[in-house]
Design a protein around this motif. Sequence first.
Motif, PDB file in Angstrom:
ATOM      1  N   LEU A 267       0.929  -1.216   0.050  1.00 22.87           N
ATOM      2  CA  LEU A 267       0.104  -0.075  -0.054  1.00 22.87           C
ATOM      3  C   LEU A 267       1.005   1.045  -0.038  1.00 22.87           C
ATOM      4  CD1 LEU A 267      -2.890  -0.979   2.594  1.00 22.87           C
ATOM      5  CD2 LEU A 267      -3.130  -0.352   0.193  1.00 22.87           C
ATOM      6  N   ARG A 268       2.018   1.375   0.732  1.00 14.90           N
ATOM      7  CA  ARG A 268       2.784   2.350   0.911  1.00 14.90           C
ATOM      8  C   ARG A 268       3.472   2.543  -0.417  1.00 14.90           C
ATOM      9  NH1 ARG A 268       4.114   0.459   6.292  1.00 14.90           N
ATOM     10  NH2 ARG A 268       6.156  -0.485   5.281  1.00 14.90           N
ATOM     11  N   ALA A 269       3.978   1.494  -0.946  1.00 15.59           N
ATOM     12  CA  ALA A 269       4.488   1.714  -2.144  1.00 15.59           C
ATOM     13  C   ALA A 269       3.767   2.037  -3.627  1.00 15.59           C
ATOM     14  CB  ALA A 269       5.281   0.191  -2.635  1.00 15.59           C
ATOM     15  N   ALA A 270       2.387   1.820  -3.328  1.00 20.96           N
ATOM     16  CA  ALA A 270       1.491   2.151  -4.316  1.00 20.96           C
ATOM     17  C   ALA A 270       1.056   3.744  -4.240  1.00 20.96           C
ATOM     18  CB  ALA A 270       0.293   1.491  -3.997  1.00 20.96           C
ATOM     19  N   GLY A 271       1.645   4.495  -3.163  1.00 20.82           N
ATOM     20  CA  GLY A 271       1.387   5.593  -3.131  1.00 20.82           C
ATOM     21  C   GLY A 271       0.537   6.273  -2.165  1.00 20.82           C
ATOM     22  N   CYS A 272      -0.405   5.202  -1.434  1.00 18.29           N
ATOM     23  CA  CYS A 272      -1.172   5.364  -0.567  1.00 18.29           C
ATOM     24  C   CYS A 272      -0.396   6.148   0.714  1.00 18.29           C
ATOM     25  CB  CYS A 272      -2.020   4.175  -0.031  1.00 18.29           C
ATOM     26  SG  CYS A 272      -2.965   3.343  -1.269  1.00 18.29           S
TER      27      CYS A 272
ATOM     28  N   ALA B 195      -0.326  -3.875  -8.556  1.00 14.76           N
ATOM     29  CA  ALA B 195      -2.022  -3.866  -8.834  1.00 14.76           C
ATOM     30  C   ALA B 195      -2.463  -2.960  -7.893  1.00 14.76           C
ATOM     31  CB  ALA B 195      -2.537  -5.228  -8.308  1.00 14.76           C
ATOM     32  N   MET B 196      -2.091  -2.615  -6.643  1.00 19.81           N
ATOM     33  CA  MET B 196      -2.512  -1.503  -5.808  1.00 19.81           C
ATOM     34  C   MET B 196      -2.337  -0.184  -6.496  1.00 19.81           C
ATOM     35  SD  MET B 196      -1.631  -2.967  -2.081  1.00 19.81           S
ATOM     36  CE  MET B 196      -2.207  -4.634  -1.353  1.00 19.81           C
ATOM     37  N   ARG B 197      -1.128  -0.190  -7.090  1.00 19.28           N
ATOM     38  CA  ARG B 197      -0.956   1.258  -7.875  1.00 19.28           C
ATOM     39  C   ARG B 197      -2.132   1.412  -8.855  1.00 19.28           C
ATOM     40  NH1 ARG B 197       3.936   0.199  -9.081  1.00 19.28           N
ATOM     41  NH2 ARG B 197       4.946   0.868  -7.197  1.00 19.28           N
ATOM     42  N   ARG B 198      -2.234   0.360  -9.595  1.00 18.06           N
ATOM     43  CA  ARG B 198      -3.415   0.515 -10.852  1.00 18.06           C
ATOM     44  C   ARG B 198      -4.623   0.769 -10.327  1.00 18.06           C
ATOM     45  NH1 ARG B 198      -2.468  -4.472 -15.064  1.00 18.06           N
ATOM     46  NH2 ARG B 198      -0.244  -3.851 -15.604  1.00 18.06           N
ATOM     47  N   VAL B 199      -4.996   0.297  -9.327  1.00 20.84           N
ATOM     48  CA  VAL B 199      -6.284   0.652  -8.732  1.00 20.84           C
ATOM     49  C   VAL B 199      -6.384   2.139  -8.057  1.00 20.84           C
ATOM     50  CG1 VAL B 199      -8.147  -0.136  -7.318  1.00 20.84           C
ATOM     51  CG2 VAL B 199      -6.975  -1.911  -8.479  1.00 20.84           C
ATOM     52  N   ALA B 200      -5.406   2.250  -7.402  1.00 17.02           N
ATOM     53  CA  ALA B 200      -5.424   3.772  -6.653  1.00 17.02           C
ATOM     54  C   ALA B 200      -5.421   4.855  -7.982  1.00 17.02           C
ATOM     55  CB  ALA B 200      -4.010   3.846  -5.921  1.00 17.02           C
TER      56      ALA B 200
ATOM     57  N   ALA C 109      -9.344  -6.387 -11.105  1.00 14.63           N
ATOM     58  CA  ALA C 109     -10.290  -7.324 -11.782  1.00 14.63           C
ATOM     59  C   ALA C 109      -9.250  -8.261 -12.174  1.00 14.63           C
ATOM     60  CB  ALA C 109     -11.066  -6.722 -12.892  1.00 14.63           C
ATOM     61  N   TYR C 110      -9.604  -9.450 -12.121  1.00 15.60           N
ATOM     62  CA  TYR C 110      -8.766 -10.456 -12.589  1.00 15.60           C
ATOM     63  C   TYR C 110      -9.416 -11.673 -13.482  1.00 15.60           C
ATOM     64  CZ  TYR C 110      -6.448  -8.833  -8.662  1.00 15.60           C
ATOM     65  OH  TYR C 110      -6.013  -7.986  -7.436  1.00 15.60           O
ATOM     66  N   GLY C 111      -8.914 -11.327 -14.971  1.00 11.56           N
ATOM     67  CA  GLY C 111      -9.951 -11.936 -16.172  1.00 11.56           C
ATOM     68  C   GLY C 111     -11.150 -11.334 -16.063  1.00 11.56           C
ATOM     69  N   GLY C 112     -11.392 -10.023 -15.747  1.00  9.86           N
ATOM     70  CA  GLY C 112     -12.845  -9.346 -15.893  1.00  9.86           C
ATOM     71  C   GLY C 112     -13.502  -9.623 -14.644  1.00  9.86           C
ATOM     72  N   ARG C 113     -13.140 -10.334 -13.712  1.00 12.38           N
ATOM     73  CA  ARG C 113     -13.703 -10.666 -12.445  1.00 12.38           C
ATOM     74  C   ARG C 113     -13.406  -9.790 -11.227  1.00 12.38           C
ATOM     75  NH1 ARG C 113     -14.953 -16.687  -9.703  1.00 12.38           N
ATOM     76  NH2 ARG C 113     -16.370 -15.994  -8.288  1.00 12.38           N
ATOM     77  N   ARG C 114     -14.425  -8.888 -10.496  1.00 15.01           N
ATOM     78  CA  ARG C 114     -14.115  -8.124  -9.800  1.00 15.01           C
ATOM     79  C   ARG C 114     -13.438  -8.532  -8.203  1.00 15.01           C
ATOM     80  NH1 ARG C 114     -18.807  -4.614  -7.923  1.00 15.01           N
ATOM     81  NH2 ARG C 114     -18.816  -6.050  -6.001  1.00 15.01           N
ATOM     82  N   GLY C 115     -12.398  -7.956  -7.833  1.00 17.84           N
ATOM     83  CA  GLY C 115     -11.728  -8.473  -6.695  1.00 17.84           C
ATOM     84  C   GLY C 115     -11.123  -7.360  -6.011  1.00 17.84           C
ATOM     85  N   HIS C 116     -10.133  -7.651  -5.206  1.00 16.85           N
ATOM     86  CA  HIS C 116      -9.402  -6.532  -4.410  1.00 16.85           C
ATOM     87  C   HIS C 116      -8.079  -6.301  -4.830  1.00 16.85           C
ATOM     88  CE1 HIS C 116     -12.566  -7.908  -1.593  1.00 16.85           C
ATOM     89  NE2 HIS C 116     -12.263  -6.707  -0.760  1.00 16.85           N
ATOM     90  N   PRO C 117      -7.554  -5.045  -4.628  1.00 17.62           N
ATOM     91  CA  PRO C 117      -8.047  -3.995  -3.502  1.00 17.62           C
ATOM     92  C   PRO C 117      -9.444  -3.387  -4.438  1.00 17.62           C
ATOM     93  CG  PRO C 117      -6.045  -3.314  -4.713  1.00 17.62           C
ATOM     94  CD  PRO C 117      -6.332  -4.671  -5.096  1.00 17.62           C
TER      95      PRO C 117
ATOM     96  N   ALA D 106     -15.614   1.053 -11.464  1.00 15.07           N
ATOM     97  CA  ALA D 106     -14.525   1.040 -12.512  1.00 15.07           C
ATOM     98  C   ALA D 106     -13.809  -0.280 -12.406  1.00 15.07           C
ATOM     99  CB  ALA D 106     -14.040   2.481 -12.639  1.00 15.07           C
ATOM    100  N   LEU D 107     -13.655  -1.086 -13.197  1.00 15.32           N
ATOM    101  CA  LEU D 107     -12.926  -2.145 -13.001  1.00 15.32           C
ATOM    102  C   LEU D 107     -11.581  -2.028 -13.571  1.00 15.32           C
ATOM    103  CD1 LEU D 107     -15.412  -5.238 -13.852  1.00 15.32           C
ATOM    104  CD2 LEU D 107     -14.608  -4.036 -11.623  1.00 15.32           C
ATOM    105  N   VAL D 108     -10.501  -2.279 -12.830  1.00 16.41           N
ATOM    106  CA  VAL D 108      -8.960  -2.186 -13.370  1.00 16.41           C
ATOM    107  C   VAL D 108      -8.299  -3.329 -13.447  1.00 16.41           C
ATOM    108  CG1 VAL D 108      -6.996  -0.999 -12.794  1.00 16.41           C
ATOM    109  CG2 VAL D 108      -9.254   0.125 -12.099  1.00 16.41           C
ATOM    110  N   GLU D 109      -8.034  -3.887 -14.805  1.00 17.54           N
ATOM    111  CA  GLU D 109      -7.569  -5.435 -14.822  1.00 17.54           C
ATOM    112  C   GLU D 109      -6.196  -5.466 -14.346  1.00 17.54           C
ATOM    113  OE1 GLU D 109      -7.204  -9.059 -15.402  1.00 17.54           O
ATOM    114  OE2 GLU D 109      -9.200  -8.185 -16.005  1.00 17.54           O
TER     115      GLU D 109
END
Length: 195
Positions: free
Chosen positions: A42-47, A114-119, A132-140, A171-174
């Motif tokens: 999370l820190r490395a993603a810029g949060c 992945a966290m950076r993409r979603v942030a 999203a993982y293969g179009g299926r919603r997940g975390h974060p 919004a889904l972020v692959e």
Amino acid sequence: MTTSPVAGLLLAAGGGLRLGGRPKALLTYRGRLFVDLAAEALRAAGCAPVHVVLGAAAPEVRTRAALTGCAVVENPDWPTGMGSSLRAGLASLPAAAGAALVALVDQPRIGAAAMRRVAGAYRSPAGLAAAAYGGRRGHPVLIGAQHFAGVCAGARGDVGARGYLRGREVALVECGDVAAPDDVDEPGDLVDLPT
């Protein structure tokens, strides 16, 4: 303390009942505690700030984990389920936070990429986004601040934001090319993690 529009929120309070009562925060992957891996991602993603919600074995987690620079939130109601941890975590964030990037401690293969993409999907406090993982919603999941009250109202038992998000535009972020959403819930899940 440095801040960004997106605060990190790590839910790490679970007692790991299906893992024989081994708190998930204290599990290890590649020699590192799950809680350390996720907080660092999370820190490395810029949060900033990054808040970590603890519950089961909180004193031991505080002693063993490297949570320097994180705000630790203890949830005394953690046995009631993830909903109480999400409520406690969202309530702990500064008023200036535009959104929270919510990550789960039991997904050690979701890292900073992945966290950076979603942030990066943050546009305003009204927004909602999720990996999203293969179009299926997940975390974060990225929850804009305008949604905090609604999410908290529906977060009960083991239900987090899922009910609130149903029927809303998210919004889904692959992220399937940079992360894997494997949950560690049972002993076999630990064995199946790639080394």
